[in-house]
Design an enzyme around this catalytic site. Structure first.
Site, PDB file in Angstrom:
ATOM      1  N   PHE A  24       0.846  -1.191   0.000  1.00 34.34           N
ATOM      2  CA  PHE A  24       0.000   0.000   0.000  1.00 34.34           C
ATOM      3  C   PHE A  24       0.885   1.245   0.000  1.00 34.34           C
ATOM      4  CE2 PHE A  24      -2.283   3.377   2.310  1.00 34.34           C
ATOM      5  CZ  PHE A  24      -3.410   3.481   1.512  1.00 34.34           C
ATOM      6  N   GLY A  25       0.658   2.148  -0.960  1.00 36.24           N
ATOM      7  CA  GLY A  25       1.404   3.410  -1.033  1.00 36.24           C
ATOM      8  C   GLY A  25       0.484   4.575  -0.742  1.00 36.24           C
ATOM      9  N   TYR A  26       0.973   5.536   0.029  1.00 32.73           N
ATOM     10  CA  TYR A  26       0.141   6.688   0.400  1.00 32.73           C
ATOM     11  C   TYR A  26       0.859   8.024   0.172  1.00 32.73           C
ATOM     12  CZ  TYR A  26       3.218   6.284   4.350  1.00 32.73           C
ATOM     13  OH  TYR A  26       4.347   6.195   5.116  1.00 32.73           O
ATOM     14  N   GLY A  27       2.154   7.963  -0.191  1.00 30.22           N
ATOM     15  CA  GLY A  27       2.920   9.190  -0.416  1.00 30.22           C
ATOM     16  C   GLY A  27       3.478   9.169  -1.824  1.00 30.22           C
ATOM     17  N   SER A  28       4.805   9.223  -1.922  1.00 25.74           N
ATOM     18  CA  SER A  28       5.392   9.205  -3.275  1.00 25.74           C
ATOM     19  C   SER A  28       5.072   7.900  -3.995  1.00 25.74           C
ATOM     20  CB  SER A  28       6.905   9.409  -3.202  1.00 25.74           C
ATOM     21  OG  SER A  28       7.542   8.273  -2.675  1.00 25.74           O
ATOM     22  N   GLU A  99      13.030   3.608   0.966  1.00 24.09           N
ATOM     23  CA  GLU A  99      12.298   4.034   2.169  1.00 24.09           C
ATOM     24  C   GLU A  99      13.174   3.955   3.424  1.00 24.09           C
ATOM     25  OE1 GLU A  99       9.214   5.237   1.865  1.00 24.09           O
ATOM     26  OE2 GLU A  99       9.188   4.805  -0.262  1.00 24.09           O
TER      27      GLU A  99
HETATM   28  C1  SIN Z   1       4.550   5.744   0.658  1.00 23.87           C
HETATM   29  O1  SIN Z   1       4.438   6.480  -0.320  1.00 23.87           O
HETATM   30  O2  SIN Z   1       3.759   4.793   0.814  1.00 23.87           O
HETATM   31  C2  SIN Z   1       5.648   5.909   1.670  1.00 23.87           C
HETATM   32  C3  SIN Z   1       6.142   7.288   1.819  1.00 23.87           C
HETATM   33  C4  SIN Z   1       6.857   7.839   0.625  1.00 23.87           C
HETATM   34  O3  SIN Z   1       7.720   7.155   0.061  1.00 23.87           O
HETATM   35  O4  SIN Z   1       6.561   8.970   0.217  1.00 23.87           O
END
Ligand code: SIN
Length: 191
Positions: A24-28, A99
């Site tokens: 699951f990704g929530y940022g980049s 990460e």
């Molecule tokens: C994410 O996107 O899930 C982790 C945080 C990031 O790499 O910005």
């Protein structure tokens, strides 16, 4: 905890033996995959909110002037929307490196539309990591983002790309959109 979480993440055995894992990704990870994947689907997880509370010394800032990037913070009843990727276990190695600045792999339940759910993983930078910056006023966070840049580019691009990607997914995120609103405009460059 040291600033580099790669080794801790690589000791995880939870998904050993599986040929594919949902991430699951929530940022980049929403707007810049940059890794191979088998499938990509909008998804959400329960009990977390997205916050620009994690310092970035390696991507969107420097050790002297860290930027701020997204992490997840626990909040009962909350839902965090993002993007899920089905990846092979080999993809985790490069992701651990990407990460590495404080993020730990966490096992979580991912939800898709039509009540489908599956166990997967998410990278979260918790408050006990050395790069964690925590809460501050929206004004302060926006100013810090506006002034930071690192090897992956200006911190403001991270915020703007994330806001655009959330809009595309039809996701309302007041924290991200308020920071976007408060971001000071770019100064015009001299001819
Ligand atoms: C994410 O996107 O899930 C982790 C945080 C990031 O790499 O910005």
């Amino acid at each position: 905890m040291s600033l580099d979480t790669t080794r801790i993440n690589q000791s995880m055995t939870h998904f050993d033996g599986q040929d594919a894992i949902w991430l699951f990704g929530y940022g980049s990870l929403i707007w810049k995959a940059g890794f191979p994947y088998l499938e990509r689907r909008p998804a959400y997880i329960h009990g977390w909110v997205r916050r620009f509370w994690q310092g970035s010394h390696d991507h969107r800032g420097t050790p002297e002037a860290p930027g701020r990037v997204a992490t997840l913070v626990r909040q009962a009843g909350a839902i965090c929307h993002g993007m899920a990727y089905r990846i092979t276990p080999e993809t985790l190695g490069p992701l651990d490196v990407r990460e590495k600045n404080g993020y730990l792999r966490l096992v979580t339940e991912l939800h898709f539309e039509k009540s489908e759910r599956i166990e997967g993983l998410v990278y979260i930078a918790t408050e006990d990591n050395a790069a964690f910056l925590g809460d501050a006023s929206y004004h302060h966070i926006a100013q810090q983002i506006a002034g930071a840049k690192g090897p992956s580019g200006p911190n403001r691009d991270y915020l703007l790309n994330l806001a655009a990607a959330l809009r595309e997914l039809d996701v309302e995120d007041p924290h991200v959109f308020e920071l976007e609103r408060l971001l000071p405009p770019l100064k015009p460059t001299k001819e």
